[in-house]
Design an enzyme around this catalytic site. Structure first.
Site, PDB file in Angstrom:
ATOM      1  N   SER A 257       6.278  -1.510  -7.026  1.00  0.00           N
ATOM      2  CA  SER A 257       5.018  -0.800  -7.194  1.00  0.00           C
ATOM      3  C   SER A 257       5.181   0.397  -8.131  1.00  0.00           C
ATOM      4  O   SER A 257       5.613   0.217  -9.264  1.00  0.00           O
ATOM      5  CB  SER A 257       4.500  -0.400  -5.814  1.00  0.00           C
ATOM      6  OG  SER A 257       3.128  -0.301  -5.852  1.00  0.00           O
ATOM      7  N   HIS A 399       1.353  -6.992  -0.644  1.00  0.00           N
ATOM      8  CA  HIS A 399       2.054  -6.073  -1.539  1.00  0.00           C
ATOM      9  C   HIS A 399       3.243  -5.461  -0.793  1.00  0.00           C
ATOM     10  O   HIS A 399       3.057  -4.666   0.129  1.00  0.00           O
ATOM     11  CB  HIS A 399       1.038  -4.988  -1.936  1.00  0.00           C
ATOM     12  CG  HIS A 399       1.576  -3.932  -2.829  1.00  0.00           C
ATOM     13  ND1 HIS A 399       1.977  -4.176  -4.118  1.00  0.00           N
ATOM     14  CD2 HIS A 399       1.754  -2.595  -2.635  1.00  0.00           C
ATOM     15  CE1 HIS A 399       2.368  -3.051  -4.683  1.00  0.00           C
ATOM     16  NE2 HIS A 399       2.253  -2.070  -3.797  1.00  0.00           N
TER      17      HIS A 399
HETATM   18  C1  GTR Z   1      -1.200   2.339  -5.207  1.00  0.00           C
HETATM   19  C2  GTR Z   1      -1.373   2.501  -6.685  1.00  0.00           C
HETATM   20  C3  GTR Z   1      -0.590   1.445  -7.378  1.00  0.00           C
HETATM   21  C4  GTR Z   1       0.814   1.285  -6.815  1.00  0.00           C
HETATM   22  C5  GTR Z   1       0.919   1.546  -5.329  1.00  0.00           C
HETATM   23  C6  GTR Z   1       2.317   1.827  -4.798  1.00  0.00           C
HETATM   24  O1  GTR Z   1      -1.982   3.154  -4.460  1.00  0.00           O
HETATM   25  O2  GTR Z   1      -2.729   2.398  -6.989  1.00  0.00           O
HETATM   26  O3  GTR Z   1      -0.576   1.661  -8.770  1.00  0.00           O
HETATM   27  O4  GTR Z   1       1.713   2.057  -7.497  1.00  0.00           O
HETATM   28  O5  GTR Z   1       0.142   2.597  -4.925  1.00  0.00           O
HETATM   29  O6  GTR Z   1       3.161   2.418  -5.478  1.00  0.00           O
HETATM   30  O7  GTR Z   1       2.583   1.439  -3.667  1.00  0.00           O
END
Ligand code: GTR
Length: 418
Positions: A257, A399
Site C-alpha cells: 500500500s 487489501h
Molecule cells: C489508503 C490510501 C491508499 C493506501 C492505503 C494504505 O487510505 O488511500 O493510497 O496507501 O491507505 O496505505 O493502507
C-alpha cells in the site's frame, strides 16, 4: 545518439498510443472486477469511479521518446539519457527532491542472536543512525538470515503497519512479515518501521528526517513523506550490503500500500535494489493515474497532504497533463526484477491499472531482453505470471499483505535469482 523524430517515429508513436488505449482486451479467462463489488463500492462513494466503462480514454506518454523528441532504441541510450530524464520528472512532479544536507550514517549492532527461529536463523538488530547539524535519528533495522545459507538473498520490508507486525522477538507472528516461512526457503528477512524515518501525518515537516535534513525553506518540489521513507529504505540498504551473511546482489525492497508506493520510488532511485515488489500500491504507486479509477490524485493529495511534493497537486483532476504515468516509474526499475501484486477486492487501488502499468513498462524491459512479454489482459485470479524479470499476481480477497502473496514473491525470486 538517437535520430530526431521523423515520419517513422511518428507512426511508431501512433501505434504505441493505439496499443496503450485500445490493444488491451479482457477475455473471459482473465480477471474482471466483481459487478456486485463495483455496485456496492459505487454506492458507498459516488465521487469515486469503480466502473470500467467510465474510465476516460487516455494517451500515455511514451517512455521511449525523450523530452526533446528523440527515440530511444538501445539499452545504453535508455540508461544514459531517458532514465535520468524520467527520474527527474518524478522527482519534480510527484515525490519531491531530497535535500543535499550532508549527514553522517553509522551502524550499531545492538543485538545478535545466532539461535533465532529455533536455531534456523541469525537475528541482528542494527541501529542505523543518521546525524546532521547536531541532531540525530535512529532507524531500527531487524535482519534474520538463514543459518543454512552462506550469503542469503534478502527481502527488506518497509513496514507501514503497527511495529508488532515486524516483531523481532517473534512472540507476535504476522503474515505481514513471515520470517519463519522465508527462512525455511533460504531467504533472509529484514524490516524497518516507516515512522522511524518520518511520521505518517501532516506535521508541517517539522519532525522525523524532514526535521533534520530540511535546512532550506520548502519549495514546490521539496520531498514529501513517501520520498523520506524511500530514503530511509536506502539507508537500511547501506547497512545490508555490508552484512557478511547477506548476498548484496540479491536484495529486494518490498512494501504494501503506502509502503508499496515507497518501495517503487526507493527501487527506482536506488539501483542497488535488485528486485522491487510493490503490493497493492494503488494511486501514486502502481496504478495508472490517467485511468482515474478508484483513488485519484485529488483524493490522495487531500487525504494525505504530506505524502507527495506540492507540485503533484497541480495535477488534481488533470492527470492527463502529468508528464509521466506509473508505467514510466516501473520502467525505471528495468532491467532489474519487478513484481507487482494486487488484490481483487481492492478496487480503490485499481488492480487493472496496476497491471497496465507493468504491461506498458515492457517496451523498456525489452531493450534489455527482447523476449519479455506479458498477456494483454489481466491474468486470472490467484495465478502468477512471470516473463523475464517481471511478474504479477492478483490475489482473491481484501487489501492486505498475506502469506499467499509472500509465497508468490519467493516463487518469483526462486526463478529470477537462481
Ligand atoms: C489508503 C490510501 C491508499 C493506501 C492505503 C494504505 O487510505 O488511500 O493510497 O496507501 O491507505 O496505505 O493502507
Amino acid at each position: 545518439m538517437a535520430r530526431k523524430v521523423n515520419k517513422h517515429v511518428c507512426l511508431q508513436l501512433l501505434l504505441f498510443l493505439a496499443a496503450a488505449t485500445v490493444g488491451f482486451s479482457q477475455p473471459a479467462a482473465g480477471w474482471k472486477a466483481s459487478p456486485e463489488l463495483v455496485q456496492k463500492l459505487s454506492q458507498s462513494r459516488q465521487d469515486v469511479n469503480y466502473v470500467e466503462e467510465k474510465v476516460p480514454s487516455y494517451i500515455l506518454p511514451d517512455p521511449l521518446i525523450t523530452l526533446s523528441g528523440e527515440k530511444i532504441t538501445t539499452a545504453g541510450q535508455w540508461l544514459r539519457y531517458r532514465r535520468p530524464e524520467i527520474t527527474e520528472l518524478f522527482t519534480t512532479h510527484v515525490y519531491g527532491r531530497v535535500p543535499r544536507t550532508p549527514c553522517k550514517i553509522t551502524f550499531n549492532t545492538v543485538n545478535v542472536d545466532k539461535n533465532a527461529v529455533e536455531g534456523a536463523a541469525t537475528l541482528k538488530q542494527v541501529d542505523v543512525n543518521i546525524e546532521a547539524a547536531g541532531r540525530n535519528l535512529v532507524i531500527h533495522l531487524s535482519l534474520f538470515t538463514p543459518n543454512s545459507v552462506k550469503k542469503a538473498p534478502v527481502f527488506l520490508l518497509i513496514c507501514n503497519r503497527a511495529p508488532d507486525n515486524i516483531d523481532p522477538s517473534r512472540k507476535i507472528k504476522s503474515e505481514f512479515w513471515p520470517v519463519e516461512e522465508a527462512i525455511a526457503r533460504g531467504y533472509g528477512m529484514a524490516a524497518f518501521h516507516n515512522a522511524d524515518v518520518d511520521p505518517d501525518n501532516y506535521d508541517g515537516f517539522k519532525n522525523g528526517i524532514h526535521g533534520i535534513l530540511d535546512t532550506e525553506p520548502r519549495s514546490d518540489d521539496s520531498w514529501g513523506t513517501l520520498a523520506a521513507w524511500a530514503w530511509g529504505a536506502s539507508r537500511c540498504l547501506d547497512y545490508l550490503v555490508t552484512d557478511k551473511d547477506v548476498d548484496n546482489k540479491k536484495i529486494a525492497v518490498v512494501g504494501h500500500s503506502r509502503g508499496g508506493k515507497t518501495a517503487l520510488w526507493a527501487g527506482a532511485l536506488d539501483q542497488r535494489f535488485s528486485m522491487v515488489i510493490p503490493n497493492e500500491s494503488g494511486c501514486g504507486g502502481s496504478a495508472l493515474a490517467r485511468r482515474k479509477y478508484g483513488e485519484t490524485l485529488e483524493i490522495i493529495n487531500k487525504g494525505f497532504p504530506h505524502w507527495f511534493c506540492l507540485n503533484y497537486r497541480k495535477f488534481n483532476g488533470k492527470e492527463e497533463d502529468l508528464p509521466v504515468d506509473m508505467h514510466m516509474l516501473m520502467a525505471l526499475i528495468a532491467p532489474r526484477a519487478l513484481y507487482v501484486a494486487a488484490a481483487a477486492d481492492d478496487l480503490w487501488g485499481d488492480p487493472k491499472g496496476s497491471y497496465l502499468s507493468l504491461y506498458h513498462s515492457l517496451p523498456v524491459y525489452r531493450l534489455f531482453d527482447k523476449k519479455v512479454n506479458l498477456e494483454n489482459f489481466v491474468p486470472p485470479l490467484n495465478k502468477q505470471i512471470i516473463s523475464g524479470k517481471t511478474g504479477f499476481h492478483i490475489r482473491e480477497g481484501e487489501h492486505n499483505l498475506k502469506l499467499f502473496d509472500w509465497n508468490l514473491f519467493m516463487d518469483f525470486a526462486d526463478k529470477v535469482w537462481k
